[in-house]
Design a protein around this motif. Structure first.
Motif, PDB file in Angstrom:
ATOM      1  N   GLY A  42      -1.285  16.040 -25.888  1.00 31.15           N
ATOM      2  CA  GLY A  42      -1.958  14.861 -25.363  1.00 31.15           C
ATOM      3  C   GLY A  42      -1.181  14.076 -24.332  1.00 31.15           C
ATOM      4  N   THR A  43      -0.189  14.685 -23.705  1.00 30.10           N
ATOM      5  CA  THR A  43       0.553  13.981 -22.664  1.00 30.10           C
ATOM      6  C   THR A  43      -0.154  14.186 -21.324  1.00 30.10           C
ATOM      7  OG1 THR A  43       1.985  15.858 -22.211  1.00 30.10           O
ATOM      8  CG2 THR A  43       2.744  14.277 -23.861  1.00 30.10           C
ATOM      9  N   SER A  44       0.107  13.272 -20.415  1.00 33.13           N
ATOM     10  CA  SER A  44      -0.440  13.385 -19.066  1.00 33.13           C
ATOM     11  C   SER A  44       0.679  13.144 -18.068  1.00 33.13           C
ATOM     12  CB  SER A  44      -1.560  12.365 -18.858  1.00 33.13           C
ATOM     13  OG  SER A  44      -1.025  11.059 -18.859  1.00 33.13           O
ATOM     14  N   SER A  45       0.406  13.489 -16.841  1.00 33.07           N
ATOM     15  CA  SER A  45       1.391  13.269 -15.791  1.00 33.07           C
ATOM     16  C   SER A  45       1.759  11.791 -15.696  1.00 33.07           C
ATOM     17  CB  SER A  45       0.838  13.756 -14.451  1.00 33.07           C
ATOM     18  OG  SER A  45       1.691  13.433 -13.397  1.00 33.07           O
ATOM     19  N   TYR A  46       0.762  10.939 -15.759  1.00 30.88           N
ATOM     20  CA  TYR A  46       0.999   9.505 -15.642  1.00 30.88           C
ATOM     21  C   TYR A  46       1.832   8.977 -16.814  1.00 30.88           C
ATOM     22  CZ  TYR A  46       0.146   4.548 -14.956  1.00 30.88           C
ATOM     23  OH  TYR A  46       0.310   3.206 -14.765  1.00 30.88           O
ATOM     24  N   SER A  47       1.499   9.398 -18.027  1.00 36.03           N
ATOM     25  CA  SER A  47       2.250   8.903 -19.186  1.00 36.03           C
ATOM     26  C   SER A  47       3.693   9.416 -19.166  1.00 36.03           C
ATOM     27  CB  SER A  47       1.567   9.294 -20.497  1.00 36.03           C
ATOM     28  OG  SER A  47       1.616  10.687 -20.699  1.00 36.03           O
ATOM     29  N   GLU A  48       3.889  10.622 -18.680  1.00 39.58           N
ATOM     30  CA  GLU A  48       5.242  11.172 -18.624  1.00 39.58           C
ATOM     31  C   GLU A  48       6.055  10.514 -17.498  1.00 39.58           C
ATOM     32  OE1 GLU A  48       6.617  13.948 -20.960  1.00 39.58           O
ATOM     33  OE2 GLU A  48       5.305  12.390 -21.723  1.00 39.58           O
ATOM     34  N   GLN A  49       5.396  10.155 -16.402  1.00 38.59           N
ATOM     35  CA  GLN A  49       6.112   9.469 -15.334  1.00 38.59           C
ATOM     36  C   GLN A  49       6.609   8.105 -15.798  1.00 38.59           C
ATOM     37  OE1 GLN A  49       3.478   9.364 -11.961  1.00 38.59           O
ATOM     38  NE2 GLN A  49       3.815  11.515 -11.463  1.00 38.59           N
ATOM     39  N   SER A  50       5.899   7.506 -16.731  1.00 45.09           N
ATOM     40  CA  SER A  50       6.330   6.202 -17.238  1.00 45.09           C
ATOM     41  C   SER A  50       7.590   6.310 -18.107  1.00 45.09           C
ATOM     42  CB  SER A  50       5.201   5.539 -18.031  1.00 45.09           C
ATOM     43  OG  SER A  50       4.946   6.250 -19.222  1.00 45.09           O
ATOM     44  N   VAL A  51       7.951   7.517 -18.507  1.00 43.48           N
ATOM     45  CA  VAL A  51       9.160   7.750 -19.301  1.00 43.48           C
ATOM     46  C   VAL A  51      10.404   7.768 -18.405  1.00 43.48           C
ATOM     47  CG1 VAL A  51      10.309   9.488 -20.762  1.00 43.48           C
ATOM     48  CG2 VAL A  51       7.880   9.009 -21.065  1.00 43.48           C
ATOM     49  N   LEU A  52      10.217   8.019 -17.120  1.00 39.21           N
ATOM     50  CA  LEU A  52      11.360   8.187 -16.213  1.00 39.21           C
ATOM     51  C   LEU A  52      12.338   7.009 -16.184  1.00 39.21           C
ATOM     52  CD1 LEU A  52       9.634  10.065 -13.272  1.00 39.21           C
ATOM     53  CD2 LEU A  52      11.490  10.931 -14.713  1.00 39.21           C
ATOM     54  N   PRO A  53      11.881   5.745 -16.129  1.00 36.38           N
ATOM     55  CA  PRO A  53      12.865   4.650 -16.113  1.00 36.38           C
ATOM     56  C   PRO A  53      13.766   4.627 -17.352  1.00 36.38           C
ATOM     57  CG  PRO A  53      10.733   3.842 -15.390  1.00 36.38           C
ATOM     58  CD  PRO A  53      10.516   5.243 -15.896  1.00 36.38           C
ATOM     59  N   ASP A  54      13.191   4.905 -18.533  1.00 33.68           N
ATOM     60  CA  ASP A  54      14.015   4.951 -19.746  1.00 33.68           C
ATOM     61  C   ASP A  54      14.943   6.160 -19.738  1.00 33.68           C
ATOM     62  OD1 ASP A  54      12.803   2.652 -20.686  1.00 33.68           O
ATOM     63  OD2 ASP A  54      11.240   3.756 -21.758  1.00 33.68           O
ATOM     64  N   LEU A  55      14.466   7.251 -19.164  1.00 35.67           N
ATOM     65  CA  LEU A  55      15.281   8.469 -19.087  1.00 35.67           C
ATOM     66  C   LEU A  55      16.504   8.236 -18.197  1.00 35.67           C
ATOM     67  CD1 LEU A  55      15.387  11.426 -20.028  1.00 35.67           C
ATOM     68  CD2 LEU A  55      14.097  12.029 -17.973  1.00 35.67           C
ATOM     69  N   LYS A  56      16.353   7.402 -17.162  1.00 36.37           N
ATOM     70  CA  LYS A  56      17.483   7.101 -16.273  1.00 36.37           C
ATOM     71  C   LYS A  56      18.600   6.358 -17.000  1.00 36.37           C
ATOM     72  CE  LYS A  56      15.190   6.962 -11.804  1.00 36.37           C
ATOM     73  NZ  LYS A  56      14.907   6.131 -10.628  1.00 36.37           N
ATOM     74  N   ASP A  57      18.246   5.585 -18.024  1.00 39.01           N
ATOM     75  CA  ASP A  57      19.278   4.889 -18.802  1.00 39.01           C
ATOM     76  C   ASP A  57      20.126   5.873 -19.586  1.00 39.01           C
ATOM     77  OD1 ASP A  57      18.404   2.443 -17.884  1.00 39.01           O
ATOM     78  OD2 ASP A  57      17.080   2.104 -19.605  1.00 39.01           O
ATOM     79  N   TRP A  59      20.143   9.399 -18.954  1.00 39.56           N
ATOM     80  CA  TRP A  59      20.595  10.449 -18.040  1.00 39.56           C
ATOM     81  C   TRP A  59      20.968   9.758 -16.730  1.00 39.56           C
ATOM     82  CZ3 TRP A  59      17.079  15.333 -17.236  1.00 39.56           C
ATOM     83  CH2 TRP A  59      17.767  16.310 -16.509  1.00 39.56           C
ATOM     84  N   THR A  60      22.170   9.227 -16.658  1.00 39.94           N
ATOM     85  CA  THR A  60      22.567   8.340 -15.569  1.00 39.94           C
ATOM     86  C   THR A  60      22.574   9.026 -14.197  1.00 39.94           C
ATOM     87  OG1 THR A  60      24.898   8.766 -16.058  1.00 39.94           O
ATOM     88  CG2 THR A  60      23.882   6.813 -17.070  1.00 39.94           C
ATOM     89  N   ASP A  61      22.732  10.338 -14.129  1.00 39.90           N
ATOM     90  CA  ASP A  61      22.705  11.036 -12.842  1.00 39.90           C
ATOM     91  C   ASP A  61      21.363  10.884 -12.134  1.00 39.90           C
ATOM     92  OD1 ASP A  61      25.285  11.873 -13.077  1.00 39.90           O
ATOM     93  OD2 ASP A  61      24.815  13.944 -13.630  1.00 39.90           O
ATOM     94  N   LEU A  62      20.312  10.620 -12.887  1.00 39.21           N
ATOM     95  CA  LEU A  62      18.988  10.489 -12.276  1.00 39.21           C
ATOM     96  C   LEU A  62      18.894   9.265 -11.377  1.00 39.21           C
ATOM     97  CD1 LEU A  62      16.514  11.522 -15.106  1.00 39.21           C
ATOM     98  CD2 LEU A  62      17.533  12.909 -13.313  1.00 39.21           C
ATOM     99  N   LYS A  63      19.806   8.317 -11.528  1.00 35.10           N
ATOM    100  CA  LYS A  63      19.808   7.134 -10.666  1.00 35.10           C
ATOM    101  C   LYS A  63      20.179   7.501  -9.232  1.00 35.10           C
ATOM    102  CE  LYS A  63      20.810   3.970 -14.416  1.00 35.10           C
ATOM    103  NZ  LYS A  63      21.757   3.057 -15.035  1.00 35.10           N
ATOM    104  N   GLN A  64      20.744   8.698  -9.047  1.00 33.98           N
ATOM    105  CA  GLN A  64      21.137   9.152  -7.715  1.00 33.98           C
ATOM    106  C   GLN A  64      20.032   9.943  -7.020  1.00 33.98           C
ATOM    107  OE1 GLN A  64      24.979  11.090  -7.863  1.00 33.98           O
ATOM    108  NE2 GLN A  64      25.556   9.816  -9.605  1.00 33.98           N
ATOM    109  N   VAL A  65      18.843  10.016  -7.650  1.00 37.46           N
ATOM    110  CA  VAL A  65      17.695  10.715  -7.076  1.00 37.46           C
ATOM    111  C   VAL A  65      16.593   9.685  -6.845  1.00 37.46           C
ATOM    112  CG1 VAL A  65      16.001  12.563  -7.414  1.00 37.46           C
ATOM    113  CG2 VAL A  65      18.307  12.819  -8.332  1.00 37.46           C
ATOM    114  N   HIS A  66      15.961   9.743  -5.688  1.00 41.34           N
ATOM    115  CA  HIS A  66      14.906   8.782  -5.354  1.00 41.34           C
ATOM    116  C   HIS A  66      13.770   8.866  -6.377  1.00 41.34           C
ATOM    117  CE1 HIS A  66      12.732   6.100  -2.740  1.00 41.34           C
ATOM    118  NE2 HIS A  66      11.703   6.926  -2.682  1.00 41.34           N
ATOM    119  N   SER A  67      13.231   7.718  -6.767  1.00 44.45           N
ATOM    120  CA  SER A  67      12.231   7.655  -7.837  1.00 44.45           C
ATOM    121  C   SER A  67      10.967   8.444  -7.527  1.00 44.45           C
ATOM    122  CB  SER A  67      11.871   6.197  -8.130  1.00 44.45           C
ATOM    123  OG  SER A  67      11.351   5.578  -6.973  1.00 44.45           O
ATOM    124  N   LYS A  68      10.494   8.419  -6.275  1.00 52.43           N
ATOM    125  CA  LYS A  68       9.291   9.174  -5.922  1.00 52.43           C
ATOM    126  C   LYS A  68       9.515  10.674  -6.051  1.00 52.43           C
ATOM    127  CE  LYS A  68       5.614   6.966  -4.594  1.00 52.43           C
ATOM    128  NZ  LYS A  68       4.346   7.187  -5.237  1.00 52.43           N
TER     129      LYS A  68
END
Length: 162
Positions: A42-57, A59-68
């Motif tokens: 039951g996941t969707s692209s939109y719901s999974e994209q909303s996980v990205l900000p928490d994932l950056k906390d 997985w700190t290397d993700l802060k070096q990749v543009h959010s889009k």
């Protein structure tokens, strides 16, 4: 009307390493969300994209990749899933989405933001957020009234990641 232009980039060794690192990090994000998809229904692209900000906390290397770029990685996974489902619905025998090895994931996409064409000292440079300015072989002019909506960076086979 939509036009697609292809240009060759001439990154320095340092920029090439940065591009290769970004592509490989996006591949790991793709595999991470594929794992999440296989574990949760039951996941969707939109719901999974909303996980990205928490994932950056975490997985700190993700802060070096543009959010889009990261959002497009998640969208790419769900687009692949949709294509697979469509083929299955049309009667084709299909398998399942597989983890991407470094040789199988070779591109990133900047959509809407994070990129800009600059003309510095008579030389055209593609400026990418969190990567830098990369000189281009500019063999064809982009029309003055054109709006650039996305940029796809593809690592060619002549370069290797490792």
């Amino acid at each position: 009307m939509r036009y697609n232009y292809r240009y060759r980039l001439n990154p320095t060794d340092e920029l090439h390493e940065r591009l290769a690192w970004t592509v490989d990090t996006c591949r790991q994000v793709y595999n991470h969300f594929l794992h999440r998809l296989n574990r949760e229904d039951g996941t969707s692209s939109y719901s999974e994209q909303s996980v990205l900000p928490d994932l950056k906390d975490w997985w700190t290397d993700l802060k070096q990749v543009h959010s889009k770029v990261l959002q497009k990685v998640v969208q790419r996974l769900y687009d692949n899933l949709s294509t697979l489902k469509g083929r299955k619905d049309n009667g084709h025998r299909v398998g399942e989405l597989k983890w991407k090895a470094p040789q199988k994931y070779r591109s990133i996409k900047y959509s809407q933001t994070g990129f800009e064409l600059k003309n510095t000292s008579g030389r055209t440079v593609l400026s990418l957020s969190k990567i830098g300015g990369i000189p281009m072989v500019y063999h064809r002019d982009v029309p003055d009234d054109a709006t650039i909506k996305e940029v796809v960076i593809i690592l060619s086979a002549e370069y290797s990641l490792g």
